[in-house]
Design an enzyme around this catalytic site. Structure first.
Site, PDB file in Angstrom:
ATOM      1  CE  LYS A   1      -2.012  -1.180   3.916  1.00 20.58           C
ATOM      2  NZ  LYS A   1      -1.531  -2.530   4.281  1.00 20.58           N
TER       3      LYS A   1
ATOM      4  NE  ARG B   1       6.769  -1.131   9.886  1.00 20.91           N
ATOM      5  CZ  ARG B   1       5.565  -1.107   9.322  1.00 20.91           C
ATOM      6  NH1 ARG B   1       5.387  -0.439   8.197  1.00 20.91           N
ATOM      7  NH2 ARG B   1       4.547  -1.744   9.864  1.00 20.91           N
TER       8      ARG B   1
ATOM      9  NE  ARG C   1       2.573  -5.746  10.876  1.00 21.78           N
ATOM     10  CZ  ARG C   1       3.726  -5.689  10.187  1.00 21.78           C
ATOM     11  NH1 ARG C   1       4.785  -6.357  10.591  1.00 21.78           N
ATOM     12  NH2 ARG C   1       3.786  -4.962   9.096  1.00 21.78           N
TER      13      ARG C   1
HETATM   14  P1  ADP Z   1       1.283  -2.695   8.074  1.00 23.19           P
HETATM   15  O1  ADP Z   1       0.141  -2.389   7.149  1.00 23.19           O
HETATM   16  O2  ADP Z   1       2.534  -3.089   7.361  1.00 23.19           O
HETATM   17  O3  ADP Z   1       0.954  -3.631   9.202  1.00 23.19           O
HETATM   18  P2  ADP Z   1       1.153   0.026   9.189  1.00 23.19           P
HETATM   19  O4  ADP Z   1       2.326   0.907   9.133  1.00 23.19           O
HETATM   20  O5  ADP Z   1      -0.038   0.365   8.371  1.00 23.19           O
HETATM   21  O6  ADP Z   1       1.737  -1.387   8.790  1.00 23.19           O
HETATM   22  O7  ADP Z   1       0.657  -0.162  10.699  1.00 23.19           O
HETATM   23  C1  ADP Z   1       1.542  -0.539  11.717  1.00 23.19           C
HETATM   24  C2  ADP Z   1       0.771  -0.733  13.024  1.00 23.19           C
HETATM   25  O8  ADP Z   1       0.131   0.499  13.399  1.00 23.19           O
HETATM   26  C3  ADP Z   1      -0.369  -1.748  12.972  1.00 23.19           C
HETATM   27  O9  ADP Z   1       0.085  -3.079  13.156  1.00 23.19           O
HETATM   28  C4  ADP Z   1      -1.259  -1.247  14.125  1.00 23.19           C
HETATM   29  O10 ADP Z   1      -0.743  -1.639  15.372  1.00 23.19           O
HETATM   30  C5  ADP Z   1      -1.135   0.265  14.019  1.00 23.19           C
HETATM   31  N1  ADP Z   1      -2.213   0.826  13.162  1.00 23.19           N
HETATM   32  C6  ADP Z   1      -2.044   1.486  11.983  1.00 23.19           C
HETATM   33  N2  ADP Z   1      -3.232   1.858  11.464  1.00 23.19           N
HETATM   34  C7  ADP Z   1      -4.190   1.408  12.320  1.00 23.19           C
HETATM   35  C8  ADP Z   1      -5.614   1.454  12.338  1.00 23.19           C
HETATM   36  N3  ADP Z   1      -6.327   2.025  11.349  1.00 23.19           N
HETATM   37  N4  ADP Z   1      -6.268   0.873  13.382  1.00 23.19           N
HETATM   38  C9  ADP Z   1      -5.585   0.293  14.372  1.00 23.19           C
HETATM   39  N5  ADP Z   1      -4.245   0.201  14.411  1.00 23.19           N
HETATM   40  C10 ADP Z   1      -3.540   0.754  13.407  1.00 23.19           C
END
Ligand code: ADP
Ligand code: ZN
Length: 205
Positions: free
Chosen positions: A13, A150, A161
């Site tokens: 994404k 990360r 996740r």
């Molecule tokens: P990825 O999609 O690779 O897991 P992100 O950078 O989008 O990574 O998100 C990393 C972490 O941030 C998630 O595992 C979660 O803990 C938190 N997070 C991000 N966006 C949200 C959301 N919309 N709702 C809840 N937690 C979120």
């Protein structure tokens, strides 16, 4: 244009958002990036989010919704954006529906095993933010900067996740399909190939 980018962790994404930003001049709003920036700045929000991020769990809806509400309130009605990593639950999607009209939801589809492979070798450049593969590069191929991994890109956290994605976020596919907003993209292969599928679908439908 206001888009939601949907997909498992590691579906690409963020990478596609960079391409889309260039082509369509859309702001890129990544909730994960906002949390990581808050953590770097040691804000209360960042420290709260860290507990969940380290465990591969979702930050509670209320916390994320408040943050996104504040972020989106700064946009003028005619300003476009892409939401990357939000919404992740039906509750968040309903909240978003009350905030603004979304024009399309792109679902990036990648099989789980490919995701685990991608994320266990993912590295990001400290200088320019370029995302690359640690097995292929020791420094950033575009600027020579130092690469880092990360904290949540370890196998145990990746598995949780993915589990959260299947249990909570995948329901949004139906949510948006029923509203006629869903655009499904095969997100396997090179980033450029994936992007050409996105462009074809977005611009010729
Ligand atoms: P990825 O999609 O690779 O897991 P992100 O950078 O989008 O990574 O998100 C990393 C972490 O941030 C998630 O595992 C979660 O803990 C938190 N997070 C991000 N966006 C949200 C959301 N919309 N709702 C809840 N937690 C979120
Ligand atoms: Zn770089």
């Amino acid at each position: 244009m206001r888009l939601v980018l949907l997909g498992a962790p590691g579906a690409g994404k963020g990478t596609q958002a960079v391409f889309l930003k260039e082509r369509h001049n859309l702001a890129h709003i990544s909730t994960g990036d906002i949390f990581r920036q808050n953590l770097k700045d040691a804000t209360p929000l960042g420290l709260e989010a860290k507990k969940y991020m380290d465990a591969g769990q979702l930050v509670p809806d209320e916390v994320v919704m408040k943050m996104v509400g504040e972020t989106l309130s700064k946009f003028k009605p005619d300003e476009g954006f892409m939401l990357d990593g939000f919404p992740r639950t039906v509750k968040q999607a309903e909240f978003l529906e009350g905030l603004t009209k979304i024009d399309g939801v792109i679902m990036f589809k990648v099989p789980d095993e490919a995701i685990v492979k991608r994320l266990t070798s993912r590295a990001t450049c400290k200088s320019c933010g370029n995302v690359t593969n640690i097995n292929e590069h020791s420094v950033c191929p575009s600027c020579g900067g130092e690469l880092y991994r990360r904290d949540d890109d370890n196998e145990a956290t990746i598995r949780s996740r993915l589990k959260v994605f299947h249990e909570q976020t995948e329901a949004l596919v139906e949510f948006y399909r029923s509203r006629g907003l869903l655009i499904e993209i095969d997100a396997t292969g090179m980033p450029e190939e994936v992007f050409s599928r996105v462009v074809e679908t977005l611009e010729h439908d």
